[in-house]
Design an enzyme around this catalytic site. Structure first.
Site, PDB file in Angstrom:
ATOM      1  N   LYS A 122      20.734  -8.906  40.770  1.00 31.58           N
ATOM      2  CA  LYS A 122      21.174  -7.842  39.863  1.00 31.58           C
ATOM      3  C   LYS A 122      20.609  -6.495  40.274  1.00 31.58           C
ATOM      4  CE  LYS A 122      22.593 -10.589  36.022  1.00 31.58           C
ATOM      5  NZ  LYS A 122      22.397 -11.096  34.671  1.00 31.58           N
ATOM      6  N   LYS A 144      30.066 -16.211  41.971  1.00 31.24           N
ATOM      7  CA  LYS A 144      30.104 -17.047  40.767  1.00 31.24           C
ATOM      8  C   LYS A 144      31.118 -16.499  39.746  1.00 31.24           C
ATOM      9  CE  LYS A 144      26.974 -16.559  37.613  1.00 31.24           C
ATOM     10  NZ  LYS A 144      25.865 -16.535  36.657  1.00 31.24           N
ATOM     11  N   LYS A 154      31.004 -13.647  33.289  1.00 32.16           N
ATOM     12  CA  LYS A 154      31.552 -12.965  32.114  1.00 32.16           C
ATOM     13  C   LYS A 154      31.667 -11.462  32.320  1.00 32.16           C
ATOM     14  CE  LYS A 154      28.965 -15.524  28.615  1.00 32.16           C
ATOM     15  NZ  LYS A 154      27.517 -15.540  28.721  1.00 32.16           N
TER      16      LYS A 154
END
Ligand code: AMP
Ligand code: TRP
Length: 330
Positions: free
Chosen positions: A113, A196, A199
């Site tokens: 991240k 991946k 969301k």
């Protein structure tokens, strides 16, 4: 009684990856009355993305509705909201003092991240997030933490923190075990199978959301990228087809080998259409239940949360008192 704990963050609409890697299994597990199951919504963890407050509320309630729709039956299993049990925040602060910077620097999710931007401008909350996750688990003496592949490292850190604390102060925490299913623990993005399914993508054309209507699901699957060649088969050089075969295998209950045989000599088109039908067929009844619970006037979500809050608070407060006693906190 043995306990199981896991959670789903309200940072976006729930995906097919969440369902296959985690929630589907949680519904099945929670039918076992010999264990206590806690499936909670880590809404404090969601603050790391600074969500819009109204959206955070909506997504938190929606996560509860999906948990209920997936069969987390709240008579002998519990759903609760992290922010309603203050012991989570308190134990996080305590455990911060039993975790090193070196350990947090090794967390791959933070590294991913922080990624290109580097760590300087990142929020402390994002960095500290695995410590809160340890508190979430250790408050309940959970032996088992069923998660997707991406969370395994965080549960391993939890084990290290628990062991360190136990060594210093005597047995306090149960050392938990992450359980990751063999197939479907990492469902990939349909447009980029090296990534991946998640969301929080701005472009969700490669992510199937449980909220997507039938037409959208069909379109996303029919437009999914494929690999070179034309065989419906798995392999290191076939990441897209491998991902789609895993989805079909888990949802349809057939082995990958059987599916490869079934589609031998048939094109991608037919395979994708069958996969779209299967996904639609799986999600439709879940969405119906979810939407019913989200309707104004339904008190199902509030009553589930109340039931969960009661049991979670009881356990978490007792554990926190024990920890404070050991540390000499008045
Ligand atoms: P999160 O959305 O990060 O709160 O994840 C909730 C649960 O779903 C965790 O146990 C994750 O490991 C799991 N999960 C999230 N994304 C995927 C995915 N693409 N494939 C499989 N499991 C996933
Ligand atoms: N970090 C988890 C995720 O992103 C969510 C989570 C928070 C969790 N606390 C937890 C999962 C405790 C299992 C146990 O998916």
């Amino acid at each position: 009684m043995k306990r199981v704990v896991s959670g789903i963050k309200p940072t976006g609409d729930v995906t097919l990856g969440n369902y296959i890697g985690a929630m589907r299994r949680w519904g099945e597990m929670s039918a076992n009355p010999e264990k206590e199951h806690f499936f909670f919504v880590p809404n404090l963890h969601a603050l790391t993305v600074r969500p819009d407050p109204a959206e955070l509320k909506r997504m938190s309630r929606s996560a509860v509705a999906w948990l209920l729709a997936c069969g987390v039956d709240h008579d002998h299993s519990y759903i609760f909201m992290q922010s309603q049990v203050p012991a989570h925040s308190e134990l996080t602060w305590i455990l911060n003092n039993y975790t090193t910077l070196g350990e947090l620097n090794r967390m791959t999710q933070f590294k991913d991240k922080a990624g290109r931007a580097g760590s300087e401008g990142q929020l402390v909350g994002l960095y500290d997030y695995p410590v809160m996750m340890a508190a979430d688990i250790l408050l309940y003496d959970a032996e088992e933490v069923p998660v997707g592949e991406d969370q395994k490292q965080h549960v391993e850190l939890t084990r290290d923190i628990a062991t360190r604390f136990n060594n210093l102060y005597g047995d306090t925490f149960v050392v938990p075990q992450p359980t990751v299913q063999k197939e479907g623990a990492r469902i990939m993005n349909l447009q980029d199978p090296t990534k991946k399914m998640s969301k929080r993508d701005l472009d969700d054309s490669g992510n199937i959301l449980l909220d997507d209507d039938e037409k959208t699901i069909e379109k996303k699957i029919l437009k999914a990228v494929t690999d070179s060649g034309s065989a419906v088969a798995t392999g290191a050089d076939k990441p897209a087809l491998t991902n789609m075969l895993v989805i079909m295998s888990v949802l349809g209950g057939k082995s990958i080998e059987d599916l490869e045989l079934q589609y031998a000599g048939r094109g991608y088109g037919e395979f994708k259409q069958d996969l779209a039908d299967l996904v639609v067929h799986t999600i439709k009844p879940l969405r119906k239940v979810h939407d019913q619970y989200m309707k104004e006037g339904s008190d199902k979500i509030d009553s589930a949360l109340k039931h969960g809050w009661w049991r979670a608070s009881e356990l978490a407060n007792a554990k926190l008192t024990r920890v404070k006693d050991k540390l000499g906190l008045l």
